[in-house]
Enzyme design. Structure first.
Site, PDB file in Angstrom:
ATOM      1  N   GLY A 144       0.146  -2.971  -2.217  1.00  0.00           N
ATOM      2  CA  GLY A 144       1.304  -3.061  -3.095  1.00  0.00           C
ATOM      3  C   GLY A 144       2.251  -1.924  -2.822  1.00  0.00           C
ATOM      4  O   GLY A 144       2.051  -1.175  -1.882  1.00  0.00           O
ATOM      5  N   TYR A 178      -5.782   3.997  -0.224  1.00  0.00           N
ATOM      6  CA  TYR A 178      -5.282   2.914   0.637  1.00  0.00           C
ATOM      7  C   TYR A 178      -5.263   3.383   2.102  1.00  0.00           C
ATOM      8  O   TYR A 178      -5.710   2.674   3.007  1.00  0.00           O
ATOM      9  CB  TYR A 178      -3.882   2.509   0.154  1.00  0.00           C
ATOM     10  CG  TYR A 178      -3.105   1.608   1.078  1.00  0.00           C
ATOM     11  CD1 TYR A 178      -3.367   0.240   1.136  1.00  0.00           C
ATOM     12  CD2 TYR A 178      -2.077   2.117   1.886  1.00  0.00           C
ATOM     13  CE1 TYR A 178      -2.631  -0.593   1.983  1.00  0.00           C
ATOM     14  CE2 TYR A 178      -1.343   1.299   2.724  1.00  0.00           C
ATOM     15  CZ  TYR A 178      -1.626  -0.062   2.768  1.00  0.00           C
ATOM     16  OH  TYR A 178      -0.895  -0.873   3.606  1.00  0.00           O
ATOM     17  N   ARG A 216      12.187   8.450   4.668  1.00  0.00           N
ATOM     18  CA  ARG A 216      11.362   7.354   5.169  1.00  0.00           C
ATOM     19  C   ARG A 216      12.158   6.624   6.268  1.00  0.00           C
ATOM     20  O   ARG A 216      13.371   6.768   6.366  1.00  0.00           O
ATOM     21  CB  ARG A 216      11.082   6.314   4.076  1.00  0.00           C
ATOM     22  CG  ARG A 216      10.196   6.741   2.927  1.00  0.00           C
ATOM     23  CD  ARG A 216       8.751   6.925   3.364  1.00  0.00           C
ATOM     24  NE  ARG A 216       7.890   7.238   2.225  1.00  0.00           N
ATOM     25  CZ  ARG A 216       7.763   8.433   1.680  1.00  0.00           C
ATOM     26  NH1 ARG A 216       8.433   9.455   2.150  1.00  0.00           N
ATOM     27  NH2 ARG A 216       6.952   8.631   0.659  1.00  0.00           N
TER      28      ARG A 216
HETATM   29  P1  NAD Z   1       1.069  -8.738   1.285  1.00  0.00           P
HETATM   30  O1  NAD Z   1       0.379  -8.141   0.093  1.00  0.00           O
HETATM   31  O2  NAD Z   1       2.326  -9.489   1.057  1.00  0.00           O
HETATM   32  O3  NAD Z   1       0.070  -9.660   2.083  1.00  0.00           O
HETATM   33  C1  NAD Z   1      -1.310  -9.464   2.088  1.00  0.00           C
HETATM   34  C2  NAD Z   1      -1.944 -10.797   1.775  1.00  0.00           C
HETATM   35  O4  NAD Z   1      -3.358 -10.635   1.780  1.00  0.00           O
HETATM   36  C3  NAD Z   1      -1.576 -11.339   0.371  1.00  0.00           C
HETATM   37  O5  NAD Z   1      -0.961 -12.598   0.483  1.00  0.00           O
HETATM   38  C4  NAD Z   1      -2.908 -11.427  -0.337  1.00  0.00           C
HETATM   39  O6  NAD Z   1      -3.031 -12.544  -1.189  1.00  0.00           O
HETATM   40  C5  NAD Z   1      -3.858 -11.520   0.832  1.00  0.00           C
HETATM   41  N1  NAD Z   1      -5.201 -11.153   0.394  1.00  0.00           N
HETATM   42  C6  NAD Z   1      -5.561 -10.045  -0.305  1.00  0.00           C
HETATM   43  N2  NAD Z   1      -6.867 -10.096  -0.586  1.00  0.00           N
HETATM   44  C7  NAD Z   1      -7.337 -11.259  -0.054  1.00  0.00           C
HETATM   45  C8  NAD Z   1      -8.605 -11.873  -0.033  1.00  0.00           C
HETATM   46  N3  NAD Z   1      -9.652 -11.294  -0.612  1.00  0.00           N
HETATM   47  N4  NAD Z   1      -8.739 -13.067   0.597  1.00  0.00           N
HETATM   48  C9  NAD Z   1      -7.668 -13.670   1.176  1.00  0.00           C
HETATM   49  N5  NAD Z   1      -6.441 -13.137   1.186  1.00  0.00           N
HETATM   50  C10 NAD Z   1      -6.278 -11.935   0.568  1.00  0.00           C
HETATM   51  O7  NAD Z   1       1.306  -7.524   2.298  1.00  0.00           O
HETATM   52  P2  NAD Z   1       2.230  -7.445   3.600  1.00  0.00           P
HETATM   53  O8  NAD Z   1       3.372  -6.553   3.288  1.00  0.00           O
HETATM   54  O9  NAD Z   1       2.492  -8.796   4.128  1.00  0.00           O
HETATM   55  O10 NAD Z   1       1.270  -6.638   4.570  1.00  0.00           O
HETATM   56  C11 NAD Z   1       0.427  -7.275   5.519  1.00  0.00           C
HETATM   57  C12 NAD Z   1      -0.498  -6.243   6.131  1.00  0.00           C
HETATM   58  O11 NAD Z   1       0.260  -5.186   6.729  1.00  0.00           O
HETATM   59  C13 NAD Z   1      -1.422  -5.563   5.116  1.00  0.00           C
HETATM   60  O12 NAD Z   1      -2.674  -5.356   5.732  1.00  0.00           O
HETATM   61  C14 NAD Z   1      -0.763  -4.255   4.851  1.00  0.00           C
HETATM   62  O13 NAD Z   1      -1.686  -3.274   4.436  1.00  0.00           O
HETATM   63  C15 NAD Z   1      -0.159  -3.930   6.207  1.00  0.00           C
HETATM   64  N6  NAD Z   1       0.994  -3.037   6.093  1.00  0.00           N
HETATM   65  C16 NAD Z   1       2.138  -3.485   5.538  1.00  0.00           C
HETATM   66  C17 NAD Z   1       3.221  -2.619   5.427  1.00  0.00           C
HETATM   67  C18 NAD Z   1       4.503  -3.067   4.823  1.00  0.00           C
HETATM   68  O14 NAD Z   1       5.420  -2.267   4.779  1.00  0.00           O
HETATM   69  N7  NAD Z   1       4.631  -4.295   4.354  1.00  0.00           N
HETATM   70  C19 NAD Z   1       3.124  -1.301   5.896  1.00  0.00           C
HETATM   71  C20 NAD Z   1       1.923  -0.880   6.444  1.00  0.00           C
HETATM   72  C21 NAD Z   1       0.858  -1.765   6.566  1.00  0.00           C
END
Ligand code: NAD
Length: 324
Positions: free
Chosen positions: A76, A149, A220
């Site tokens: 989040g 995290y 950032r």
């Molecule tokens: P997001 O929260 O929109 O997507 C993650 C998805 O994982 C969600 O749809 C959620 O429902 C799903 N999920 C969580 N627990 C689950 C479970 N137990 N079973 C099945 N699905 C599950 O996040 P995002 O922004 O799309 O990020 C995608 C990835 O990239 C993540 O791993 C995040 O940590 C990483 N990331 C994102 C950012 C960013 O800026 N968005 C930055 C660094 C890393």
């Protein structure tokens, strides 16, 4: 026809990745707890279920895939990660997903999984000076992320690398830096700075103020989702077996970010800095390694991505108003 599976396909980056792979002509299966929030999934097949449940993971790996993308995580915005209130869930849920996915892939002879780690793994001590944060890949150790995290991401990076070492896998790891764009969470507390700023500005009446967390001098960089996907695919298809930053090098202060959005809106707004959860003082992507190894790095100006995001969030607000 090539086949891909996207885990986390109901999320922000995952749902964009599914669309992107479909445009490339792939057959795509998505898997997630939930469907995408803002538009129908473009996936040929969408398995809705919990990746913490190993039976579910085994079921979705009932066939061969040319490409496997693991993006699912419990995550989040600053209001979710940095309060401490969700630490146990964040660590337990995301680690369990990665443990299950890797073990099932290894057992099914899948050699290569893409894993999305985060800039949140970098040590706090290197991110105290907002003008000169150090996020070079090798600065990750000695480790001291500022959130659980980040610690979970670091653990999972090591898990993916261990499977390379012990089971001959070729997993690929990206450290994403603040990805943003249309169809990302834009309200409710899990949204990140660019979306929060776009919403505040779009909601604000002309000649009023918008609130920005902290003194606004924390820095950032933000990467538009299209470029994140380009980097993701290039990394998965490369021979780079060490974690790589995928981020923008265009560093701005949070007040500068707010001002960029205000300028895009054409409104006359004043920034009011208030207390709020902050994270580290400065963070920027270091793209020397990705440029050297992939012969590519993100280059799109922040302004372009913000324009697209502001337009989309304004539309969401209008639709919400019409819906009453
Ligand atoms: P997001 O929260 O929109 O997507 C993650 C998805 O994982 C969600 O749809 C959620 O429902 C799903 N999920 C969580 N627990 C689950 C479970 N137990 N079973 C099945 N699905 C599950 O996040 P995002 O922004 O799309 O990020 C995608 C990835 O990239 C993540 O791993 C995040 O940590 C990483 N990331 C994102 C950012 C960013 O800026 N968005 C930055 C660094 C890393």
């Amino acid at each position: 026809m090539k086949k891909a599976i996207v885990l986390g396909a109901g999320g922000f980056i995952g749902s964009h990745l599914v669309k992107n792979l479909k445009n490339d002509g792939y057959w795509v299966r998505g898997a997630d707890l939930k469907l995408p929030e803002f538009s129908a999934s473009a996936a040929d097949d969408f398995a809705q279920g919990d990746l913490r449940n190993k039976d579910f993971v085994e079921n979705i790996f009932d066939q061969e895939y040319d490409e496997v993308y693991q993006l699912a995580a419990d995550m989040g915005g600053a209001g979710y990660i940095f309060t401490g209130e969700n630490d146990a869930d964040i660590m337990h849920n995301s680690a369990l997903i990665n443990l299950n996915v890797l073990d099932v892939c290894k057992n099914n002879g899948i050699k290569r999984v893409f894993y999305s780690s985060s800039a949140c793994i970098y040590p706090q001590v290197n991110q105290i000076d907002p003008a000169n944060p150090n996020c070079e890949e090798k600065s990750a150790y000695p480790a001291h992320p500022d959130s659980e995290y980040g610690w979970e991401k670091l653990f999972s990076e090591r898990l993916f690398i261990s499977y390379n070492r012990n089971y001959g896998m070729q997993n690929r790891i990206a450290r994403y830096h603040n990805i943003f764009g249309p169809e990302g969470t834009w309200n409710g507390g899990r949204e990140k700075a660019p979306a929060a700023m776009c919403r505040k500005v779009a909601e604000a009446k002309d000649n009023s103020t918008i609130e920005v967390w902290g003194d606004g001098l924390q820095t950032r960089s933000f990467l538009f989702v299209d470029e994140c996907l380009e980097g993701t695919k290039r990394l998965l298809r490369s021979d780079v077996d060490k974690p790589l930053n995928i981020g923008s090098e265009e560093m701005v202060s949070i007040n500068e970010l707010a001002q960029l959005v205000i300028d895009i809106s054409g409104k006359n707004l004043t920034i009011e800095n208030i207390e709020g959860p902050l994270g580290v003082r400065g963070r920027n992507s270091d793209n020397r390694l990705i440029r050297g190894r992939l012969n590519w790095a993100p280059s799109r100006p922040l302004q372009m991505g913000l324009e697209a995001t502001y337009a989309w969030i304004s539309q969401q607000l209008e639709s919400a108003k019409l819906a009453g």
